[in-house]
Design a protein around this motif. Sequence first.
Motif, PDB file in Angstrom:
ATOM      1  N   LYS A   2       0.813  -1.222   0.000  1.00 50.33           N
ATOM      2  CA  LYS A   2       0.000   0.000   0.000  1.00 50.33           C
ATOM      3  C   LYS A   2       0.843   1.267   0.000  1.00 50.33           C
ATOM      4  CE  LYS A   2      -4.116  -1.858   2.159  1.00 50.33           C
ATOM      5  NZ  LYS A   2      -5.083  -1.700   3.253  1.00 50.33           N
ATOM      6  N   GLN A   3       1.941   1.246   0.723  1.00 52.14           N
ATOM      7  CA  GLN A   3       2.773   2.451   0.798  1.00 52.14           C
ATOM      8  C   GLN A   3       3.396   2.766  -0.561  1.00 52.14           C
ATOM      9  OE1 GLN A   3       4.997   2.945   4.254  1.00 52.14           O
ATOM     10  NE2 GLN A   3       6.347   4.505   3.423  1.00 52.14           N
ATOM     11  N   LEU A   4       3.845   1.748  -1.268  1.00 55.27           N
ATOM     12  CA  LEU A   4       4.424   1.944  -2.594  1.00 55.27           C
ATOM     13  C   LEU A   4       3.380   2.515  -3.549  1.00 55.27           C
ATOM     14  CD1 LEU A   4       6.827   1.636  -4.502  1.00 55.27           C
ATOM     15  CD2 LEU A   4       6.087  -0.713  -4.909  1.00 55.27           C
ATOM     16  N   LEU A   5       2.172   1.993  -3.491  1.00 55.59           N
ATOM     17  CA  LEU A   5       1.086   2.492  -4.342  1.00 55.59           C
ATOM     18  C   LEU A   5       0.764   3.946  -4.014  1.00 55.59           C
ATOM     19  CD1 LEU A   5      -0.991   1.973  -6.526  1.00 55.59           C
ATOM     20  CD2 LEU A   5      -2.515   1.073  -4.770  1.00 55.59           C
ATOM     21  N   LYS A   6       0.712   4.285  -2.744  1.00 52.50           N
ATOM     22  CA  LYS A   6       0.452   5.676  -2.347  1.00 52.50           C
ATOM     23  C   LYS A   6       1.528   6.610  -2.882  1.00 52.50           C
ATOM     24  CE  LYS A   6      -2.122   4.999   1.929  1.00 52.50           C
ATOM     25  NZ  LYS A   6      -2.121   5.225   3.388  1.00 52.50           N
ATOM     26  N   LEU A   8       3.494   6.059  -5.482  1.00 48.55           N
ATOM     27  CA  LEU A   8       3.368   6.130  -6.938  1.00 48.55           C
ATOM     28  C   LEU A   8       2.252   7.093  -7.340  1.00 48.55           C
ATOM     29  CD1 LEU A   8       4.103   5.213  -9.776  1.00 48.55           C
ATOM     30  CD2 LEU A   8       2.592   3.255  -9.447  1.00 48.55           C
ATOM     31  N   LEU A   9       1.119   7.016  -6.680  1.00 39.58           N
ATOM     32  CA  LEU A   9       0.009   7.924  -6.993  1.00 39.58           C
ATOM     33  C   LEU A   9       0.388   9.376  -6.717  1.00 39.58           C
ATOM     34  CD1 LEU A   9      -2.997   5.821  -5.657  1.00 39.58           C
ATOM     35  CD2 LEU A   9      -2.373   6.253  -8.035  1.00 39.58           C
ATOM     36  N   ARG A  10       1.134   9.604  -5.652  1.00 39.78           N
ATOM     37  CA  ARG A  10       1.583  10.967  -5.340  1.00 39.78           C
ATOM     38  C   ARG A  10       2.516  11.477  -6.436  1.00 39.78           C
ATOM     39  NH1 ARG A  10       6.033  12.849  -3.390  1.00 39.78           N
ATOM     40  NH2 ARG A  10       6.815  10.860  -2.646  1.00 39.78           N
ATOM     41  N   LEU A  11       3.429  10.622  -6.893  1.00 36.70           N
ATOM     42  CA  LEU A  11       4.346  11.018  -7.956  1.00 36.70           C
ATOM     43  C   LEU A  11       3.598  11.301  -9.257  1.00 36.70           C
ATOM     44  CD1 LEU A  11       7.306   8.548  -7.340  1.00 36.70           C
ATOM     45  CD2 LEU A  11       7.258  11.008  -6.877  1.00 36.70           C
ATOM     46  N   LEU A  12       2.587  10.495  -9.551  1.00 34.93           N
ATOM     47  CA  LEU A  12       1.788  10.733 -10.757  1.00 34.93           C
ATOM     48  C   LEU A  12       1.065  12.072 -10.669  1.00 34.93           C
ATOM     49  CD1 LEU A  12       0.316   7.172 -11.371  1.00 34.93           C
ATOM     50  CD2 LEU A  12       2.018   8.349 -12.771  1.00 34.93           C
ATOM     51  N   ASP A  13       0.594  12.423  -9.479  1.00 27.30           N
ATOM     52  CA  ASP A  13      -0.075  13.720  -9.293  1.00 27.30           C
ATOM     53  C   ASP A  13       0.874  14.894  -9.512  1.00 27.30           C
ATOM     54  OD1 ASP A  13      -2.604  12.740  -8.788  1.00 27.30           O
ATOM     55  OD2 ASP A  13      -2.351  12.728  -6.610  1.00 27.30           O
ATOM     56  N   GLU A  14       2.163  14.686  -9.266  1.00 20.57           N
ATOM     57  CA  GLU A  14       3.149  15.752  -9.421  1.00 20.57           C
ATOM     58  C   GLU A  14       3.608  15.927 -10.867  1.00 20.57           C
ATOM     59  OE1 GLU A  14       6.329  14.732  -6.782  1.00 20.57           O
ATOM     60  OE2 GLU A  14       5.098  14.999  -4.985  1.00 20.57           O
ATOM     61  N   MET A  15       3.284  14.975 -11.725  1.00 21.58           N
ATOM     62  CA  MET A  15       3.731  15.026 -13.122  1.00 21.58           C
ATOM     63  C   MET A  15       2.971  16.069 -13.922  1.00 21.58           C
ATOM     64  SD  MET A  15       4.021  11.135 -14.339  1.00 21.58           S
ATOM     65  CE  MET A  15       5.451  10.177 -13.981  1.00 21.58           C
ATOM     66  N   ASP A  16       3.602  16.486 -15.027  1.00 17.43           N
ATOM     67  CA  ASP A  16       2.886  17.356 -15.949  1.00 17.43           C
ATOM     68  C   ASP A  16       1.749  16.537 -16.579  1.00 17.43           C
ATOM     69  OD1 ASP A  16       3.774  16.619 -18.983  1.00 17.43           O
ATOM     70  OD2 ASP A  16       5.425  16.269 -17.575  1.00 17.43           O
ATOM     71  N   LEU A  57      10.422   7.743 -12.563  1.00 18.22           N
ATOM     72  CA  LEU A  57       9.627   7.049 -11.544  1.00 18.22           C
ATOM     73  C   LEU A  57      10.478   6.007 -10.815  1.00 18.22           C
ATOM     74  CD1 LEU A  57       6.212   6.538 -13.359  1.00 18.22           C
ATOM     75  CD2 LEU A  57       6.696   8.066 -11.433  1.00 18.22           C
ATOM     76  N   ARG A  58      11.252   5.228 -11.561  1.00 19.22           N
ATOM     77  CA  ARG A  58      12.123   4.222 -10.933  1.00 19.22           C
ATOM     78  C   ARG A  58      13.095   4.875  -9.961  1.00 19.22           C
ATOM     79  NH1 ARG A  58      11.828   1.523 -15.834  1.00 19.22           N
ATOM     80  NH2 ARG A  58      13.567   2.679 -16.718  1.00 19.22           N
ATOM     81  N   GLU A  59      13.691   5.979 -10.378  1.00 24.01           N
ATOM     82  CA  GLU A  59      14.652   6.678  -9.529  1.00 24.01           C
ATOM     83  C   GLU A  59      14.002   7.157  -8.236  1.00 24.01           C
ATOM     84  OE1 GLU A  59      18.095   8.281  -8.061  1.00 24.01           O
ATOM     85  OE2 GLU A  59      17.884   6.960  -9.800  1.00 24.01           O
ATOM     86  N   ARG A  60      12.824   7.710  -8.353  1.00 28.61           N
ATOM     87  CA  ARG A  60      12.156   8.261  -7.166  1.00 28.61           C
ATOM     88  C   ARG A  60      11.569   7.186  -6.266  1.00 28.61           C
ATOM     89  NH1 ARG A  60       9.063  13.569  -8.361  1.00 28.61           N
ATOM     90  NH2 ARG A  60       9.062  13.576  -6.092  1.00 28.61           N
ATOM     91  N   LEU A  61      11.311   6.004  -6.830  1.00 27.19           N
ATOM     92  CA  LEU A  61      10.733   4.916  -6.053  1.00 27.19           C
ATOM     93  C   LEU A  61      11.769   3.894  -5.593  1.00 27.19           C
ATOM     94  CD1 LEU A  61       7.503   4.221  -8.131  1.00 27.19           C
ATOM     95  CD2 LEU A  61       7.625   5.281  -5.883  1.00 27.19           C
ATOM     96  N   LYS A  62      13.024   4.034  -6.000  1.00 24.42           N
ATOM     97  CA  LYS A  62      14.023   2.991  -5.772  1.00 24.42           C
ATOM     98  C   LYS A  62      14.204   2.642  -4.291  1.00 24.42           C
ATOM     99  CE  LYS A  62      18.144   5.834  -5.739  1.00 24.42           C
ATOM    100  NZ  LYS A  62      19.373   6.161  -6.427  1.00 24.42           N
TER     101      LYS A  62
END
Length: 65
Positions: A2-6, A8-16, A57-62
């Motif tokens: 769940k934490q990884l999904l949260k 990822l969703l936060r990072l997607l919200d920050e994208m253009d 995304l990989r870099e920020r989630l690594k």
Amino acid sequence: NKQLLKQLLRLLDEMDPDSRRICELLGQGASEREIAAVFGIRQSTLNYRKNKILAQLRERLKDSI
């Protein structure tokens, strides 16, 4: 996880908006050819952008993986 999904969703919200839309379409199973048509760009251009987005995304989630 769940934490990884949260995260990822936060990072997607920050994208253009275009990058986020590319991720959404990929997640829905659209092909590179279909996504390139949506954006009116060449498939090779989309492939470059997709690889750049996924690398970011990989870099920020690594640390979470």
